[in-house]
Design an enzyme around this catalytic site. Structure first.
Site, PDB file in Angstrom:
ATOM      1  N   CYS A   1      42.269  21.595  41.131  1.00 26.23           N
ATOM      2  CA  CYS A   1      43.036  21.968  42.469  1.00 26.23           C
ATOM      3  C   CYS A   1      43.308  23.362  42.386  1.00 26.23           C
ATOM      4  O   CYS A   1      43.794  23.915  41.439  1.00 26.23           O
ATOM      5  CB  CYS A   1      44.152  21.070  42.389  1.00 26.23           C
ATOM      6  SG  CYS A   1      45.371  21.743  43.790  1.00 26.23           S
TER       7      CYS A   1
ATOM      8  N   CYS B   1      56.089  25.560  55.390  1.00 24.12           N
ATOM      9  CA  CYS B   1      56.584  24.236  55.726  1.00 24.12           C
ATOM     10  C   CYS B   1      57.797  23.823  55.106  1.00 24.12           C
ATOM     11  O   CYS B   1      58.247  24.217  53.952  1.00 24.12           O
ATOM     12  CB  CYS B   1      55.475  23.152  55.097  1.00 24.12           C
ATOM     13  SG  CYS B   1      53.854  23.375  56.096  1.00 24.12           S
TER      14      CYS B   1
ATOM     15  N   CYS C   1      58.055  22.418  51.121  1.00 21.45           N
ATOM     16  CA  CYS C   1      56.922  22.945  50.033  1.00 21.45           C
ATOM     17  C   CYS C   1      57.543  24.362  49.394  1.00 21.45           C
ATOM     18  O   CYS C   1      57.972  24.842  50.081  1.00 21.45           O
ATOM     19  CB  CYS C   1      55.715  23.239  51.115  1.00 21.45           C
ATOM     20  SG  CYS C   1      54.439  24.040  49.967  1.00 21.45           S
TER      21      CYS C   1
ATOM     22  N   CYS D   1      52.532  21.480  44.658  1.00 18.54           N
ATOM     23  CA  CYS D   1      52.091  22.688  44.888  1.00 18.54           C
ATOM     24  C   CYS D   1      53.308  23.735  44.731  1.00 18.54           C
ATOM     25  O   CYS D   1      54.243  23.696  45.425  1.00 18.54           O
ATOM     26  CB  CYS D   1      51.057  23.142  45.974  1.00 18.54           C
ATOM     27  SG  CYS D   1      51.923  23.112  47.623  1.00 18.54           S
TER      28      CYS D   1
ATOM     29  N   GLU E   1      49.009  28.960  40.614  1.00 15.58           N
ATOM     30  CA  GLU E   1      49.059  27.617  40.180  1.00 15.58           C
ATOM     31  C   GLU E   1      47.492  27.076  40.319  1.00 15.58           C
ATOM     32  O   GLU E   1      47.015  26.984  41.380  1.00 15.58           O
ATOM     33  CB  GLU E   1      49.840  26.499  40.622  1.00 15.58           C
ATOM     34  CG  GLU E   1      51.292  27.277  40.440  1.00 15.58           C
ATOM     35  CD  GLU E   1      52.390  25.889  40.801  1.00 15.58           C
ATOM     36  OE1 GLU E   1      53.451  26.367  41.143  1.00 15.58           O
ATOM     37  OE2 GLU E   1      52.055  24.946  41.030  1.00 15.58           O
TER      38      GLU E   1
ATOM     39  N   CYS F   1      52.902  31.135  50.390  1.00 15.34           N
ATOM     40  CA  CYS F   1      51.995  30.859  51.417  1.00 15.34           C
ATOM     41  C   CYS F   1      53.015  31.219  52.688  1.00 15.34           C
ATOM     42  O   CYS F   1      54.152  31.280  52.699  1.00 15.34           O
ATOM     43  CB  CYS F   1      51.996  29.350  51.410  1.00 15.34           C
ATOM     44  SG  CYS F   1      51.171  28.850  53.124  1.00 15.34           S
TER      45      CYS F   1
HETATM   46  N1  SAH Z   1      48.184  24.860  52.864  1.00 19.32           N
HETATM   47  C1  SAH Z   1      47.329  23.809  52.656  1.00 19.32           C
HETATM   48  C2  SAH Z   1      46.787  23.287  51.313  1.00 19.32           C
HETATM   49  C3  SAH Z   1      47.732  23.532  50.160  1.00 19.32           C
HETATM   50  S1  SAH Z   1      49.261  22.379  50.229  1.00 19.32           S
HETATM   51  C4  SAH Z   1      47.846  22.439  53.175  1.00 19.32           C
HETATM   52  O1  SAH Z   1      48.967  22.433  53.633  1.00 19.32           O
HETATM   53  O2  SAH Z   1      47.061  21.411  53.409  1.00 19.32           O
HETATM   54  C5  SAH Z   1      48.404  21.201  49.685  1.00 19.32           C
HETATM   55  C6  SAH Z   1      49.165  19.848  49.829  1.00 19.32           C
HETATM   56  O3  SAH Z   1      50.428  19.704  49.196  1.00 19.32           O
HETATM   57  C7  SAH Z   1      49.581  19.388  51.283  1.00 19.32           C
HETATM   58  O4  SAH Z   1      49.142  18.217  51.890  1.00 19.32           O
HETATM   59  C8  SAH Z   1      50.716  19.583  51.134  1.00 19.32           C
HETATM   60  O5  SAH Z   1      51.450  18.700  52.134  1.00 19.32           O
HETATM   61  C9  SAH Z   1      51.358  19.096  49.598  1.00 19.32           C
HETATM   62  N2  SAH Z   1      52.814  19.255  49.436  1.00 19.32           N
HETATM   63  C10 SAH Z   1      53.426  20.442  49.573  1.00 19.32           C
HETATM   64  N3  SAH Z   1      54.677  20.265  49.181  1.00 19.32           N
HETATM   65  C11 SAH Z   1      54.896  18.928  48.811  1.00 19.32           C
HETATM   66  C12 SAH Z   1      55.885  18.220  48.066  1.00 19.32           C
HETATM   67  N4  SAH Z   1      56.928  18.761  47.956  1.00 19.32           N
HETATM   68  N5  SAH Z   1      55.416  16.809  47.579  1.00 19.32           N
HETATM   69  C13 SAH Z   1      54.234  16.677  47.813  1.00 19.32           C
HETATM   70  N6  SAH Z   1      53.231  17.045  48.439  1.00 19.32           N
HETATM   71  C14 SAH Z   1      53.399  18.188  48.798  1.00 19.32           C
HETATM   72 FE1  SF4 Z   2      51.682  26.516  52.996  1.00 21.59          FE
HETATM   73 FE2  SF4 Z   2      52.794  24.533  51.592  1.00 21.59          FE
HETATM   74 FE3  SF4 Z   2      52.659  24.400  54.074  1.00 21.59          FE
HETATM   75 FE4  SF4 Z   2      50.446  24.014  52.734  1.00 21.59          FE
HETATM   76  S1  SF4 Z   2      52.244  22.637  52.648  1.00 21.59           S
HETATM   77  S2  SF4 Z   2      50.620  25.120  54.610  1.00 21.59           S
HETATM   78  S3  SF4 Z   2      50.944  25.715  51.052  1.00 21.59           S
HETATM   79  S4  SF4 Z   2      53.791  25.885  53.148  1.00 21.59           S
END
Ligand code: SAH
Ligand code: SF4
Length: 303
Positions: free
Chosen positions: A71, A82, A85, A295, A58, A78
């Site tokens: 972006c 997390c 996410c 994301c 994406e 990934c």
């Molecule tokens: N892996 C890296 C970069 C990709 S994620 C990181 O975690 O920083 C990019 C951003 O999207 C991160 O700050 C992450 O916390 C955020 N993100 C992930 N899931 C999300 C959600 N459900 N709502 C809003 N932001 C989210």
């Molecule tokens: Fe990976 Fe999503 Fe965590 Fe970023 S926020 S490190 S993309 S699992």
């Protein structure tokens, strides 16, 4: 082709037709193509890039006044996983190669109407960019965009943050903190159990000291998990000392996950506590909610 951003030789209409037909046999066109493009009423445009082996990543174009931010993703899925996410839900399929990340940039620039239209690039799409270090650092140098206009967002791998500081290409660093203490962060980001939050913040400080760039800490606000006044107070103490700012982001709910954003008044109260402690704090408006712009969310609906 790189300058004109045509997506294949057929699109190069200023070339004579016979040449256009002959070229594919002699040169390699882009290995990927854009697929679903969705535009949100706020101007955000999300697109999927279909890779050579049929996998999808994406990307998002986000207009904000005179800025247009692109972006990009660094991995297919990934591995960090997390809890909140969408990108990490099914693990990681593979890293993107440097040329694939560059192609994401070219697709975005073409959709934006030209490379010069893209004013900023953020590595904030799918994947953890510092787990694909070599390809990401090679690709971002190839964009032809100044390091000042590129931001790399990481969950915070301390040794790689220190290495990035020494690259001589000082991009803006965003660290996804999302918690003020190890207990809360361990719940949200499994990788935190390995390093601990103190190490992450120390590496971010070292990044500032080496590059002179203030570091942004990203903090997703999740109701009942990390968004109370006590969390804000602890965060202010953790980040005392300057050369950093905080982006507060109300969570974008992901289908199938139990987390929700807090009400707006709690978001404002959290921001007020940080500001009172002298920490520059922005509340990020959720963008492109209608098009699953957080994301990993759009890809889950298309295969
Ligand atoms: N892996 C890296 C970069 C990709 S994620 C990181 O975690 O920083 C990019 C951003 O999207 C991160 O700050 C992450 O916390 C955020 N993100 C992930 N899931 C999300 C959600 N459900 N709502 C809003 N932001 C989210
Ligand atoms: Fe990976 Fe999503 Fe965590 Fe970023 S926020 S490190 S993309 S699992």
């Amino acid at each position: 082709m790189v300058d004109r951003l045509a997506e294949g030789f057929e699109g190069m209409t200023d070339l004579p037709l016979p040449l256009r037909r002959a070229l594919p046999a002699r040169l390699r066109p882009l290995s990927s193509r854009t697929e679903v493009v969705r535009r949100s009423p706020d101007g955000t445009a999300k697109f999927l890039v279909r890779l050579e082996d049929d996998l999808l990543v994406e990307c998002v174009l986000i207009p904000e006044g005179a800025r247009l931010t692109l972006c990009l993703s660094s991995q297919v899925g990934c591995p960090v996983g997390c809890a909140f996410c969408a990108s990490g839900l099914e693990g990681v399929a593979r890293n993107l190669a440097a040329h694939e990340i560059l192609e994401e940039f070219l697709h975005g620039a073409r959709l934006a109407g030209g490379r010069d239209r893209v004013t900023h690039v953020v590595m904030m799409g799918m994947g953890e960019p510092l787990l694909n270090y070599d390809a990401v650092t090679a690709a971002i140098r190839a964009f032809g965009v100044s390091a000042r206009r590129i931001t790399l967002s990481t969950v915070g791998l301390p040794d790689r943050i220190r290495r990035l500081a020494g690259e001589g290409f000082p991009v803006n660093l965003a660290v996804s903190l999302h918690a003020p203490d190890d207990e809360t962060r361990d719940r949200l980001i499994p990788l935190n159990r390995k390093f601990g939050i103190g190490e992450v913040v120390a590496a971010a400080r070292a990044y500032f000291e080496e590059t002179g760039r203030d570091v942004t800490f990203e903090y997703l606000l999740i109701e009942g998990v990390n968004a109370g006044p006590a969390h804000a107070g602890r965060l202010a103490r953790l980040l005392s000392g300057g050369h950093r700012n905080v982006n507060l982001i109300p969570l974008n709910p992901v289908e199938g996950l139990p987390f929700r954003p807090p009400p707006a008044r709690d978001v404002e109260a959290f921001a007020a506590i940080l500001r009172r402690e002298g920490i520059p704090t922005h509340v990020r408006r959720p963008r492109g909610r209608e098009i699953d712009a957080a994301c990993g969310q759009l890809r889950r609906r298309h295969r």
